[in-house]
Design a protein around this motif. Sequence first.
Motif, PDB file in Angstrom:
ATOM      1  N   ARG A 180      -1.431  -4.918  -1.560  1.00  0.00           N
ATOM      2  CA  ARG A 180      -0.956  -6.234  -0.913  1.00  0.00           C
ATOM      3  C   ARG A 180      -1.878  -7.146  -1.011  1.00  0.00           C
ATOM      4  O   ARG A 180      -1.793  -8.410  -0.427  1.00  0.00           O
ATOM      5  N   ASP A 205      -3.659 -12.229   6.386  1.00  0.00           N
ATOM      6  CA  ASP A 205      -2.897 -11.219   5.596  1.00  0.00           C
ATOM      7  C   ASP A 205      -2.303 -10.110   6.246  1.00  0.00           C
ATOM      8  O   ASP A 205      -1.333  -9.479   6.079  1.00  0.00           O
ATOM      9  N   VAL A 206      -3.354  -9.451   6.985  1.00  0.00           N
ATOM     10  CA  VAL A 206      -3.055  -8.116   7.999  1.00  0.00           C
ATOM     11  C   VAL A 206      -3.629  -8.590   9.132  1.00  0.00           C
ATOM     12  O   VAL A 206      -4.769  -8.938   9.377  1.00  0.00           O
ATOM     13  N   ALA A 231      -4.657  -7.911   0.253  1.00  0.00           N
ATOM     14  CA  ALA A 231      -4.993  -8.408   1.828  1.00  0.00           C
ATOM     15  C   ALA A 231      -6.418  -8.693   1.737  1.00  0.00           C
ATOM     16  O   ALA A 231      -7.261  -7.906   1.715  1.00  0.00           O
ATOM     17  N   CYS A 253       3.314 -11.475   8.067  1.00  0.00           N
ATOM     18  CA  CYS A 253       1.936 -10.799   7.624  1.00  0.00           C
ATOM     19  C   CYS A 253       1.944  -9.153   7.894  1.00  0.00           C
ATOM     20  O   CYS A 253       2.839  -8.787   8.665  1.00  0.00           O
ATOM     21  N   TRP A 292      -8.197 -10.713   7.452  1.00  0.00           N
ATOM     22  CA  TRP A 292      -7.782  -9.761   8.354  1.00  0.00           C
ATOM     23  C   TRP A 292      -8.117 -10.442   9.712  1.00  0.00           C
ATOM     24  O   TRP A 292      -9.144 -11.027  10.295  1.00  0.00           O
TER      25      TRP A 292
END
Length: 367
Positions: free
Chosen positions: A152, A211-212, A154, A236, A157
């Motif tokens: 992904r 993103d996460v 990512a 996300c 965070w």
Amino acid sequence: MIDPATMVIDPLEAHVLRADTLRVGLVVPVSGVLGLVGPCAINCAVLAAAEVNGAGGMLGRPVELVLIDGGRSPAEVGAEVAGLVRAGAVRAVVGTHASDVRVGIERALRGAAPFVYTPPYEGGARSPGVYFLGEPASSQVAPGIDWLIEHRRARRWFLLGNDYIWPYLVHASARVHLMSCSARIVGERFLPAGTRDMAPLIEELAAVRPDVVLLNLIGSDLIEFNRAFAASGLDCARLCGALEEHGLLAIGGDSSGELYTAMGYFGGITTDDNLWLQERYTRRFGPAAPLLNGHGHGCYEGVLMLAALAARSGSLAVPAVEAVADGTTVITGRGPLTLRDRHVWQRVYLGRADGLDFDVVTSSPAR
């Protein structure tokens, strides 16, 4: 009184001692933010106790379970467990509950009885007589982080957890791992247990655009956040450290393709050992029983491991158990588990929510 169908005793009755039985304290939350854990965990412990009794019992005596509510404060739970052990009303303890409660029990027991702790935990020092069957933070979060970074992309965070020991140390482990992957932490929050208003947090996430979100909320707080997130329209990914099948049901499922959870067990694992466990569980409790899940299944493992330790040592005295603990093995829904240095090393599965179930997308190798 003991319920003959379940072998579970109310702690108020546990002081009425019987020489022909061996009583084990079963600490699971039946109140508080983790109350959702209770029904399946009790069922799984009952199933394990029935199987132990069918094989001759523990130290030649039938096992009875004394239910202790692990959803209360660490001091309350620790005092009750220690009082039952001092009185000889329980000989050992198995528990699935929050880590701060585990610390309270450890401090109160001081090695007076074996204690098998079954859920994921934060890692760190291991006290004599305490045996861990769950995944430490270092091995639990890394596979999911690596997969999301690879698949992904990512890089940003946000770390979110409840305000107690397990999320603190999971975040510390995740921070080190993310830095080693050149990922960036764009925010971090710890919420008090029982938080209901998630709106300010949703606004912060919308502003920093991770993103996460690495989610180490538990129980009803995890459910509340995921409901608010789904209603917000944010897109996300979320990686959870404590989301199991009943939690997924409670949030109404998820079809976004971006809700993940890292656990050592899912009820839908299609191994021969797990299919056979599912058959026995359904036969005993019926098709409408609480779904098998990681937290509940841990109690099944915990009772079996305690019985195996007792059989190997011929005793439940902690020094005798400690002397033989390494190498003790049981077979559970996730296969053979063997203690090494008071801990079990086992694979971690990364599951992705697909409606009301989880699909396993990857797993770490068992060690």
